[in-house]
Design an enzyme around this catalytic site. Sequence first.
Site, PDB file in Angstrom:
ATOM      1  N   GLN A   1       0.860  -1.229   0.018  1.00  0.00           N
ATOM      2  CA  GLN A   1       0.033  -0.049  -0.104  1.00  0.00           C
ATOM      3  C   GLN A   1       0.838   1.261   0.077  1.00  0.00           C
ATOM      4  O   GLN A   1       0.658   2.097  -0.643  1.00  0.00           O
ATOM      5  CB  GLN A   1      -0.749  -0.028   1.313  1.00  0.00           C
ATOM      6  CG  GLN A   1      -1.989  -1.079   1.256  1.00  0.00           C
ATOM      7  CD  GLN A   1      -3.111  -0.659   1.554  1.00  0.00           C
ATOM      8  OE1 GLN A   1      -3.903   0.119   0.621  1.00  0.00           O
ATOM      9  NE2 GLN A   1      -3.894  -0.598   2.597  1.00  0.00           N
TER      10      GLN A   1
ATOM     11  N   ASP B   1       4.892  11.296  12.533  1.00  0.00           N
ATOM     12  CA  ASP B   1       4.530  11.699  14.037  1.00  0.00           C
ATOM     13  C   ASP B   1       4.715  13.293  14.073  1.00  0.00           C
ATOM     14  O   ASP B   1       3.718  13.930  14.955  1.00  0.00           O
ATOM     15  CB  ASP B   1       5.338  11.096  14.934  1.00  0.00           C
ATOM     16  CG  ASP B   1       5.538   9.336  14.776  1.00  0.00           C
ATOM     17  OD1 ASP B   1       4.394   8.715  15.129  1.00  0.00           O
ATOM     18  OD2 ASP B   1       6.493   9.099  14.191  1.00  0.00           O
TER      19      ASP B   1
ATOM     20  N   HIS C   1       9.157   5.340  17.224  1.00  0.00           N
ATOM     21  CA  HIS C   1       8.039   5.480  16.505  1.00  0.00           C
ATOM     22  C   HIS C   1       7.220   4.312  17.083  1.00  0.00           C
ATOM     23  O   HIS C   1       7.015   3.364  16.615  1.00  0.00           O
ATOM     24  CB  HIS C   1       8.235   5.210  15.174  1.00  0.00           C
ATOM     25  CG  HIS C   1       7.093   5.165  14.223  1.00  0.00           C
ATOM     26  ND1 HIS C   1       6.079   6.228  13.995  1.00  0.00           N
ATOM     27  CD2 HIS C   1       6.295   4.191  13.716  1.00  0.00           C
ATOM     28  CE1 HIS C   1       5.004   5.692  13.497  1.00  0.00           C
ATOM     29  NE2 HIS C   1       5.263   4.588  13.292  1.00  0.00           N
TER      30      HIS C   1
HETATM   31  P1  NAD Z   1       1.539  -3.764   3.100  1.00  0.00           P
HETATM   32  O1  NAD Z   1       1.262  -5.124   3.810  1.00  0.00           O
HETATM   33  O2  NAD Z   1       0.489  -3.113   2.251  1.00  0.00           O
HETATM   34  O3  NAD Z   1       2.940  -3.858   2.028  1.00  0.00           O
HETATM   35  C1  NAD Z   1       4.074  -4.410   2.660  1.00  0.00           C
HETATM   36  C2  NAD Z   1       4.590  -4.978   1.337  1.00  0.00           C
HETATM   37  O4  NAD Z   1       5.990  -5.554   1.808  1.00  0.00           O
HETATM   38  C3  NAD Z   1       3.921  -6.226   0.784  1.00  0.00           C
HETATM   39  O5  NAD Z   1       3.575  -6.044  -0.503  1.00  0.00           O
HETATM   40  C4  NAD Z   1       4.949  -7.514   1.218  1.00  0.00           C
HETATM   41  O6  NAD Z   1       4.779  -8.240   0.035  1.00  0.00           O
HETATM   42  C5  NAD Z   1       6.215  -6.670   1.217  1.00  0.00           C
HETATM   43  N1  NAD Z   1       7.174  -7.408   1.881  1.00  0.00           N
HETATM   44  C6  NAD Z   1       7.392  -8.256   2.823  1.00  0.00           C
HETATM   45  N2  NAD Z   1       8.342  -8.658   3.132  1.00  0.00           N
HETATM   46  C7  NAD Z   1       9.329  -8.121   2.037  1.00  0.00           C
HETATM   47  C8  NAD Z   1      10.846  -8.136   2.050  1.00  0.00           C
HETATM   48  N3  NAD Z   1      11.499  -9.378   2.611  1.00  0.00           N
HETATM   49  N4  NAD Z   1      11.089  -7.661   0.788  1.00  0.00           N
HETATM   50  C9  NAD Z   1      10.597  -7.006   0.124  1.00  0.00           C
HETATM   51  N5  NAD Z   1       9.281  -6.771   0.387  1.00  0.00           N
HETATM   52  C10 NAD Z   1       8.394  -7.267   1.426  1.00  0.00           C
HETATM   53  O7  NAD Z   1       1.913  -2.663   4.065  1.00  0.00           O
HETATM   54  P2  NAD Z   1       2.102  -1.090   4.059  1.00  0.00           P
HETATM   55  O8  NAD Z   1       0.735  -0.709   4.622  1.00  0.00           O
HETATM   56  O9  NAD Z   1       2.605  -0.605   2.944  1.00  0.00           O
HETATM   57  O10 NAD Z   1       2.995  -0.985   5.357  1.00  0.00           O
HETATM   58  C11 NAD Z   1       4.280  -1.244   5.166  1.00  0.00           C
HETATM   59  C12 NAD Z   1       5.071  -0.891   6.669  1.00  0.00           C
HETATM   60  O11 NAD Z   1       5.009   0.301   6.956  1.00  0.00           O
HETATM   61  C13 NAD Z   1       4.409  -1.772   7.916  1.00  0.00           C
HETATM   62  O12 NAD Z   1       5.314  -2.289   8.514  1.00  0.00           O
HETATM   63  C14 NAD Z   1       3.672  -0.593   8.688  1.00  0.00           C
HETATM   64  O13 NAD Z   1       3.497  -0.893   9.865  1.00  0.00           O
HETATM   65  C15 NAD Z   1       4.878   0.390   8.173  1.00  0.00           C
HETATM   66  N6  NAD Z   1       4.187   2.084   8.613  1.00  0.00           N
HETATM   67  C16 NAD Z   1       5.355   2.473   9.295  1.00  0.00           C
HETATM   68  C17 NAD Z   1       4.781   3.976   9.423  1.00  0.00           C
HETATM   69  C18 NAD Z   1       5.651   5.069  10.041  1.00  0.00           C
HETATM   70  O14 NAD Z   1       5.517   6.206  10.283  1.00  0.00           O
HETATM   71  N7  NAD Z   1       6.875   4.551  10.314  1.00  0.00           N
HETATM   72  C19 NAD Z   1       3.807   4.375   8.966  1.00  0.00           C
HETATM   73  C20 NAD Z   1       2.770   3.668   8.689  1.00  0.00           C
HETATM   74  C21 NAD Z   1       3.049   2.378   8.325  1.00  0.00           C
HETATM   75  C1  LMR Z   2       1.464   4.679  11.782  1.00  0.00           C
HETATM   76  O1  LMR Z   2       2.123   5.355  12.708  1.00  0.00           O
HETATM   77  O2  LMR Z   2       0.428   4.938  11.456  1.00  0.00           O
HETATM   78  C2  LMR Z   2       1.987   3.002  11.724  1.00  0.00           C
HETATM   79  O3  LMR Z   2       3.390   3.102  12.419  1.00  0.00           O
HETATM   80  C3  LMR Z   2       1.009   2.098  11.836  1.00  0.00           C
HETATM   81  C4  LMR Z   2       0.980   1.738  13.503  1.00  0.00           C
HETATM   82  O4  LMR Z   2       1.020   0.482  13.476  1.00  0.00           O
HETATM   83  O5  LMR Z   2       0.657   2.633  14.260  1.00  0.00           O
END
Ligand code: NAD
Ligand code: LMR
Length: 336
Positions: free
Chosen positions: A16, A160, A188
């Site tokens: 996503q 954040d 985070h």
């Molecule tokens: P998602 O599940 O839609 O996409 C993750 C993708 O990563 C999937 O397509 C999966 O196949 C792929 N993937 C898994 N393992 C992999 C690997 N070893 N190598 C390459 N690709 C791999 O998830 P998303 O909504 O895109 O979120 C991704 C990450 O971001 C999650 O861990 C989520 O918690 C994190 N996130 C962080 C923040 C932040 O502020 N730091 C904010 C939102 C989400």
């Molecule tokens: C966020 O901050 O939106 C992501 O890290 C998702 C979560 O698990 O809080």
Amino acid sequence: MATSPTTVTITGAGGQIGYALLFRIAAGDMLGPDRPVRLRLLEIPQGLRSAEGAALELQDCAFPLLEDVEVTDDPRTAFEGCSVGLLVGARPRGPGMERADLLAANAGIFGPQGEAIGEAAASDVRVVVVGNPANTNALLASARAGAVPADRFTALTRLDHNRAVAQLIEALDVRADEIEGVAIWGNHSATQFPDVSHATARGVPVVDALAERLGGRDAAIDWLDESFVPRVAKRGAEIIEVRGSSSVASAANAAIEHVRDEQAGTGPRWTSAAVVSRGEYGVPEGLVCSFPVTSGGSGYRVVEGLDLDDRSRARFEASVAELVAERDAVRALGVL
Ligand code: NAD
Ligand code: LMR
């Protein structure tokens, strides 16, 4: 196009956040309108078709800055010549999964990716980790990246930071560019400390501006303690509750702003980013911890010398303790 393209690697590109990132990067929102890009999309085999579909759509946009797109499930290929790495793909927490299981699963992703960065990336590589637990995943990747300096690895807390600014915009009826000096300290996670004690809105200390609106300093402090801090720290969970899945476009936007400001510079304005501690504010060296930061265009530097009162320091230290526990759990697994 005269300038040679910058190789940008996105892991989890078929997911996503990946989908929300790719088109903005290709349009020049991250590196600017003068820098052509070559995209490398890394996925696991199950995610390849989704990434390939995104690559077809990128082609159909005919972006002038987009020189090339390659989709692969091989980390070494994905990081070949990489100057900017966005590490998004991570193992989400599944039912019945303990924190240690999650850390172990992610160690199996970020360790090898760190190694691939060490072996194949360009000498100017900079990496931001988005996939959770982002701070400790960044620590894992940097520990395995060989000769790449650890401070090239950062983790995303810009979301954040933006969430904190957004709460102040609403409370004080000001614009984003009228707010300065917000800081996110720590991890985070829900333990993070969003701090406005050095922040101003239209040049007025935020605490004073809140006191003016809310009828006194005590009311302002109550609002910060009871509403602002928990709302920002738990906003990720709030989004999951309302949307049914975690934040996507706001996370992608924050990642783009993180890289843009790191590369183009922030000027004197602060932002927040999780960077490798050099012992600033007593944070153990080597932890990837969020601080207020600035960039002169060649990496983030912690804003030093800020006074933190006892309550603020206690909140910050609680979040740092969580980072220490994550690091120790990963060490206990023998992967650090
Ligand atoms: P998602 O599940 O839609 O996409 C993750 C993708 O990563 C999937 O397509 C999966 O196949 C792929 N993937 C898994 N393992 C992999 C690997 N070893 N190598 C390459 N690709 C791999 O998830 P998303 O909504 O895109 O979120 C991704 C990450 O971001 C999650 O861990 C989520 O918690 C994190 N996130 C962080 C923040 C932040 O502020 N730091 C904010 C939102 C989400
Ligand atoms: C966020 O901050 O939106 C992501 O890290 C998702 C979560 O698990 O809080």
